[in-house]
Scaffold this motif. Structure first.
Motif, PDB file in Angstrom:
ATOM      1  N   MET A 168      -7.873   1.313   5.569  1.00 27.14           N
ATOM      2  CA  MET A 168      -8.364   1.504   6.945  1.00 27.14           C
ATOM      3  C   MET A 168      -7.932   0.376   7.871  1.00 27.14           C
ATOM      4  N   LEU A 169      -7.915  -0.863   7.334  1.00 24.57           N
ATOM      5  CA  LEU A 169      -7.716  -2.016   8.234  1.00 24.57           C
ATOM      6  C   LEU A 169      -6.480  -2.833   7.863  1.00 24.57           C
ATOM      7  N   GLU A 170      -5.707  -2.324   6.910  1.00 20.08           N
ATOM      8  CA  GLU A 170      -4.523  -3.041   6.432  1.00 20.08           C
ATOM      9  C   GLU A 170      -4.846  -4.459   5.957  1.00 20.08           C
ATOM     10  N   ALA A 171      -6.025  -4.634   5.408  1.00 14.38           N
ATOM     11  CA  ALA A 171      -6.376  -5.947   4.835  1.00 14.38           C
ATOM     12  C   ALA A 171      -5.437  -6.211   3.656  1.00 14.38           C
TER      13      ALA A 171
ATOM     14  N   HIS B 291       0.807  -1.224   0.000  1.00 12.00           N
ATOM     15  CA  HIS B 291       0.000   0.000   0.000  1.00 12.00           C
ATOM     16  C   HIS B 291       0.845   1.282   0.000  1.00 12.00           C
ATOM     17  N   VAL B 292       2.147   1.156  -0.211  1.00 11.39           N
ATOM     18  CA  VAL B 292       3.085   2.274  -0.406  1.00 11.39           C
ATOM     19  C   VAL B 292       2.844   3.478   0.530  1.00 11.39           C
ATOM     20  N   PRO B 293       3.369   3.424   1.743  1.00  9.09           N
ATOM     21  CA  PRO B 293       3.274   4.616   2.608  1.00  9.09           C
ATOM     22  C   PRO B 293       3.941   5.816   1.918  1.00  9.09           C
ATOM     23  N   ALA B 294       3.308   6.989   2.017  1.00  7.57           N
ATOM     24  CA  ALA B 294       3.823   8.174   1.310  1.00  7.57           C
ATOM     25  C   ALA B 294       5.235   8.522   1.774  1.00  7.57           C
ATOM     26  N   GLU B 295       5.500   8.348   3.076  1.00 10.36           N
ATOM     27  CA  GLU B 295       6.840   8.734   3.565  1.00 10.36           C
ATOM     28  C   GLU B 295       7.919   7.804   2.994  1.00 10.36           C
ATOM     29  N   LEU B 296       7.561   6.564   2.712  1.00 11.76           N
ATOM     30  CA  LEU B 296       8.519   5.629   2.103  1.00 11.76           C
ATOM     31  C   LEU B 296       8.843   6.090   0.676  1.00 11.76           C
TER      32      LEU B 296
ATOM     33  N   THR C 104      -1.438   7.367   3.549  1.00  9.41           N
ATOM     34  CA  THR C 104      -1.028   8.299   4.590  1.00  9.41           C
ATOM     35  C   THR C 104      -1.902   8.008   5.790  1.00  9.41           C
ATOM     36  N   GLY C 105      -1.256   7.696   6.920  1.00  6.26           N
ATOM     37  CA  GLY C 105      -2.036   7.288   8.090  1.00  6.26           C
ATOM     38  C   GLY C 105      -2.844   6.063   7.718  1.00  6.26           C
ATOM     39  N   ARG C 106      -4.167   6.160   7.878  1.00  3.29           N
ATOM     40  CA  ARG C 106      -5.016   4.998   7.567  1.00  3.29           C
ATOM     41  C   ARG C 106      -5.787   5.186   6.264  1.00  3.29           C
ATOM     42  N   GLU C 107      -5.351   6.155   5.482  1.00  2.00           N
ATOM     43  CA  GLU C 107      -6.098   6.410   4.244  1.00  2.00           C
ATOM     44  C   GLU C 107      -5.236   6.128   3.016  1.00  2.00           C
ATOM     45  N   LYS C 108      -5.789   5.286   2.129  1.00  2.00           N
ATOM     46  CA  LYS C 108      -5.085   4.990   0.877  1.00  2.00           C
ATOM     47  C   LYS C 108      -5.753   5.765  -0.245  1.00  2.00           C
ATOM     48  N   LYS C 109      -4.959   6.563  -0.949  1.00  2.00           N
ATOM     49  CA  LYS C 109      -5.511   7.342  -2.058  1.00  2.00           C
ATOM     50  C   LYS C 109      -4.850   6.892  -3.340  1.00  2.00           C
ATOM     51  N   THR C 110      -5.635   6.822  -4.413  1.00  2.00           N
ATOM     52  CA  THR C 110      -5.035   6.481  -5.701  1.00  2.00           C
ATOM     53  C   THR C 110      -5.114   7.688  -6.624  1.00  2.00           C
TER      54      THR C 110
END
Ligand code: NAD
Length: 374
Positions: free
Chosen positions: A266-269, A87-92, A151-157
């Motif tokens: 949200m849940l890292e599924a 899910h590629v964290p933005a900070e990474l 970012t945090g618990r939100e994944k944006k495409t």
């Protein structure tokens, strides 16, 4: 044929040939290579494109793949990045991009599944460096301009042409080491791409053929690719994943992907497992609203439309899909939260969503039961 022969037109209703739908689209750029041992051409391809200093992106858990690509890159390898997360964290992506920018590399080379490719795409967008991808799962991400950031618990495409690889190298040999559990769920992820491409509002005859051929190959070859390490079966599924990604990359996503992204963010599924679990329930829900699309998908897979949700569920079970969202760490009480966020986001869906319908869909997917019992 003599002038007196008649051409058999069949019964009158068959004469009403439907006009193909009007469409306008821009085809995606990029060079594709497919073949057993194609990885050996990597250095030659980079050289032809006049690249001199490559930053390799490969996950630290891929020891064998990493060595194979180091060998293939030879003296073109300038820098290696091994920190990869789903899910590629933005900070990474920020850190990886900064490293690429400071190392004077002229190309990014990503080898791995959708997580590694996703990091490569995010860095390509940030740095404007060209991207070369060697996919080793069936995510199909290499064929789409879509990239995700969490970012945090939100994944944006987002969509960006700069995320599209300049070169993609498909080497089915690299997938013979892919564990069966990933083959199965990643194959279902590809099937979800086909399905969503077929019922997309802006689908056209070209994307339809790509997606229908992809679905047909998945039905035919995924069980063998899962059950054995046969390179041809795994290669056929790789072609299906490419077709699926290409179709989806052109038309875009709707209900199925939106729900998977919410569950992932949200849940890292886990990505592929969540797609594999959810797909039969989404098909079951959408079926009454899009009978034509479901009929064509079923036809391509050699199934009966009214049984498609159940048959996709059976296929998913046969290739090792976890038995419901409950088996991938989702708690039943979290369904309410996901439902509320989904409704708040006004997700595009071919069938309108209600609170009750979404709850029912997610509860069924959580339990993992047969989507069309009785
Ligand atoms: P992944 O990349 O996380 O890989 C799953 C696991 O398989 C990892 O542990 C990886 O190291 C391992 N692996 C990969 N290739 C292997 C090989 N050949 N042999 C042995 N192990 C191997 O999972 P994924 O399902 O491929 O990708 C998921 C990610 O991709 C998600 O972040 C998702 O959002 C993204 N994605 C994006 C798109 C898009 O169009 N943008 C499409 C699909 C997926």
């Amino acid at each position: 044929m003599s002038s007196t022969d008649t051409i058999p037109f069949g019964d009158a209703p068959d004469l009403r040939i439907p006009m193909p739908k009007s469409f306008a689209r821009t085809s995606l750029p990029g060079r594709l290579l497919f073949g057993e041992g194609a990885l050996d051409d990597l250095a030659h391809e980079l050289d032809n494109a006049r690249f001199r200093r490559a930053m390799l992106i490969v996950s630290s858990n891929q020891i064998v793949l990493a060595q194979r690509i180091r060998d293939a890159l030879g003296s073109l390898l300038a820098l290696e990045w091994t920190e990869v997360r789903q899910h590629v964290p933005a900070e990474l992506a920020d850190r990886c991009g900064a490293s690429a920018a400071s190392a004077d590399v002229d190309v990014l080379v990503a080898i791995g599944g959708g997580s590694t490719i996703g990091l490569g795409k995010a860095v390509a967008v940030r740095t404007a460096l060209p991207l070369v991808v060697v996919p080793t799962t069936y995510s199909g991400s290499e064929m789409t301009p879509i990239y995700g950031l969490t970012t945090g618990r939100e994944k944006k495409t987002a969509r960006d042409k700069a995320a599209l690889p300049q070169i993609v190298i498909y080497d089915p040999q690299l997938l013979t080491g892919l564990p069966a559990s990933i083959v199965g769920t990643s194959g279902l992820n590809a099937l979800a791409h086909c399905a969503e491409a077929i019922w997309a509002l802006n689908a056209d005859p070209i994307t339809d053929s790509l997606a229908l051929d992809g679905a047909s190959r998945l039905q035919r070859y995924l069980p063998m690719a899962y059950g054995t390490t046969d390179v041809a079966a795994r290669g056929q599924v790789l072609v299906a994943a490419c077709l699926a990604g290409t179709a989806l990359g052109i038309v875009g996503t709707s209900l199925h992907h939106a729900l998977c992204h919410l569950l992932g963010g949200m849940l890292e599924a886990p990505h592929a497992e969540t797609h594999a679990i959810l797909l039969p329930y989404v098909i079951s829900y959408l079926q009454p609203a899009i009978p034509d699309a479901i009929g064509r998908l079923a036809d391509a897979m050699g199934r009966q439309p009214h049984r498609l949700a159940r048959d996709v569920w059976s296929l998913a079970q046969a290739v090792g899909t976890p038995p419901g969202l409950r088996a991938v760490g989702v708690r039943e009480e979290q369904i309410e939260m996901v439902t509320a966020v989904a409704l708040d986001k006004n997700i595009a869906s071919p069938r309108p969503l209600t609170h009750e319908a979404l709850q029912a869909l997610l509860h069924a997917a959580w339990a993992g039961k047969d989507p069309q019992p009785g």
